[in-house]
Structures are given as C-alpha cells and as structure tokens.
Design a protein around this motif. Structure first.
Motif, mmCIF file in Angstrom:
data_model
loop_
_atom_site.group_PDB
_atom_site.id
_atom_site.type_symbol
_atom_site.label_atom_id
_atom_site.label_comp_id
_atom_site.label_asym_id
_atom_site.label_seq_id
_atom_site.Cartn_x
_atom_site.Cartn_y
_atom_site.Cartn_z
ATOM 1 N N LEU A 33 6.939 57.412 -30.474
ATOM 2 C CA LEU A 33 7.232 58.583 -31.302
ATOM 3 C C LEU A 33 6.639 59.863 -30.701
ATOM 4 N N GLU A 34 5.456 59.763 -30.101
ATOM 5 C CA GLU A 34 4.894 60.926 -29.405
ATOM 6 C C GLU A 34 5.813 61.355 -28.266
ATOM 7 N N ILE A 35 6.275 60.396 -27.491
ATOM 8 C CA ILE A 35 7.181 60.690 -26.375
ATOM 9 C C ILE A 35 8.435 61.377 -26.904
ATOM 10 N N MET A 36 8.969 60.869 -28.009
ATOM 11 C CA MET A 36 10.167 61.470 -28.601
ATOM 12 C C MET A 36 9.905 62.902 -29.046
ATOM 13 N N TYR A 37 8.754 63.138 -29.675
ATOM 14 C CA TYR A 37 8.475 64.499 -30.129
ATOM 15 C C TYR A 37 8.304 65.448 -28.945
ATOM 16 N N TYR A 38 7.618 64.996 -27.913
ATOM 17 C CA TYR A 38 7.465 65.850 -26.731
ATOM 18 C C TYR A 38 8.830 66.149 -26.105
ATOM 19 N N LEU A 39 9.739 65.195 -26.150
ATOM 20 C CA LEU A 39 11.099 65.457 -25.652
ATOM 21 C C LEU A 39 11.738 66.580 -26.465
ATOM 22 N N ASP A 55 13.013 61.726 -37.329
ATOM 23 C CA ASP A 55 12.554 61.114 -38.577
ATOM 24 C C ASP A 55 13.302 59.821 -38.878
ATOM 25 N N SER A 56 14.596 59.827 -38.643
ATOM 26 C CA SER A 56 15.400 58.630 -38.873
ATOM 27 C C SER A 56 14.909 57.469 -37.995
ATOM 28 N N ILE A 57 14.684 57.745 -36.726
ATOM 29 C CA ILE A 57 14.194 56.723 -35.797
ATOM 30 C C ILE A 57 12.778 56.305 -36.195
ATOM 31 N N ASP A 64 5.420 52.518 -41.832
ATOM 32 C CA ASP A 64 4.308 53.408 -42.173
ATOM 33 C C ASP A 64 4.453 54.796 -41.552
ATOM 34 N N TYR A 65 5.587 55.066 -40.931
ATOM 35 C CA TYR A 65 5.804 56.330 -40.227
ATOM 36 C C TYR A 65 5.457 57.547 -41.084
ATOM 37 N N GLY A 66 5.886 57.542 -42.317
ATOM 38 C CA GLY A 66 5.652 58.684 -43.207
ATOM 39 C C GLY A 66 4.180 59.000 -43.413
#
Length: 194
Positions: A33-39, A55-57, A64-66
């Motif tokens: 998820l960090e990698i995705m956000y940096y992308l 958010d969907s992913i 527990d993502y939320g």
C-alpha cells in the motif's frame, strides 16, 4: 582444455546475468500500500480517481486497512512533503518505494504476489485515464526490483488499455440516443470481449 573451460565459465556467467528470476517472496500488505501511494504521488499530484482505486484495493487486501489508512498516507506525505523540485521529488519517491520493497523482502509476513502488486500499480496508474511518465518510470523500477520481466508489464499495460477502450465504447453506446434494443447486441459483444 583450459581455454574451453574459461570460455564455458564466461558463457555461464553471461547466461546467468540475462536470466532474471521473479522474486517469489510475498509482499506485506502495508508495504504494498505504501508503494501504491507513492506511485499515486509520483507525478506530484493526487487524483481523486487514483485515491478511490487505492482505497478499493486497500480494503480488498487488508480488512484492517481503514484503521491505518490515514497514518500510512501521513507517513508517506511526511517523506515527500515540501519537495518542490520534480527530479528530487521523484528520487525520494523511488528511494521510499525501494525501501518498502526491501522491508517486505526481509519479512516473512507477506501475502501479496509481486505480479499482483504490479497489476494493482498499473491499474492505479490508469485510474485517471492518464499514465504519466513518472508513473511509468516508477512501475518499471518496481518490476525490475521484483524481478518481473518487462514483457509481463507490457502485457498488463496493454490489457488495461484494452479494458479501458471497451468500457469507453460501452459507455458511448449506453449514452447514445437510440433504443436499447438497437445497441444491446453491441453491448453484449463488448461484454463477451471483456
């Protein structure tokens, strides 16, 4: 005999350098998820469509993502915030992505296959219908770091572009000022091609 042995050794060395193996170790959810956000941030702007996909992913990867979403985004933004030079910004993003990959590779807690992470990255990059140069560059860097062949990435990009074109065509047909019975065969054909 010595020359033949030396030649065989050089051949084996050259051959092994061309054979890249995909890293089979799984990626941890939070690292992915960090990698995705940096992308998402790599082009120095964060589009709503990308965040929706993120958010969907996130919810799909981790129930527990939320509970840690906002902290994860804040941590990422703290690393890249205040950098105005686009080259320096990209360099910091790339460093943080490589750090997340390394952290994940040193852990036994992962559950995400590298190719699934790459698919998610490509999906996010195309979420706003614009695949920026920095997004493309970062995704290629991730693919290399994970040992994923460039042809696999190219196939993923082509597949997503095809799906986007089919969705666009379907939306045009649905919005057409024609009776549904006239456009239904075309919509069904699109559904079959998907």
């Amino acid at each position: 005999l010595k020359a033949k042995t030396e030649g065989a050794r050089l051949y084996e060395k050259a051959e092994s350098s061309f054979k890249k193996k995909e890293i089979t170790k799984l990626i941890r959810e939070q690292d992915a998820l960090e990698i995705m956000y940096y992308l998402i941030a790599s082009d120095m702007s964060v589009a709503e469509e990308e965040i929706e996909m993120f958010d969907s992913i996130g919810h799909e990867l981790d129930p527990d993502y939320g509970t840690y979403r906002n902290d994860l985004i804040a941590r990422c933004n703290a690393e890249i915030g205040g950098i105005s030079d686009s080259d320096e910004f990209y360099d910091v993003v790339d460093e943080q992505v490589n750090r997340a990959i390394l952290n994940s590779q040193n852990s036994d807690e992962g559950s995400i296959r590298p190719t699934v992470l790459l698919w998610d990255l490509v999906s996010i990059a195309f979420a706003e219908n614009e695949y920026s140069a920095n997004e493309s560059r970062l995704i290629r860097s991730v693919a290399r770091a994970l040992g994923i062949d460039a042809s696999v990435l190219k196939e993923m990009e082509s597949t997503i572009q095809t799906m986007m074109a089919l969705n666009k065509e379907e939306n045009i047909l649905k919005a057409a000022d024609r009776r549904y019975s006239e456009v239904e065969p075309f919509i069904n054909e699109i559904a079959d091609r998907k």
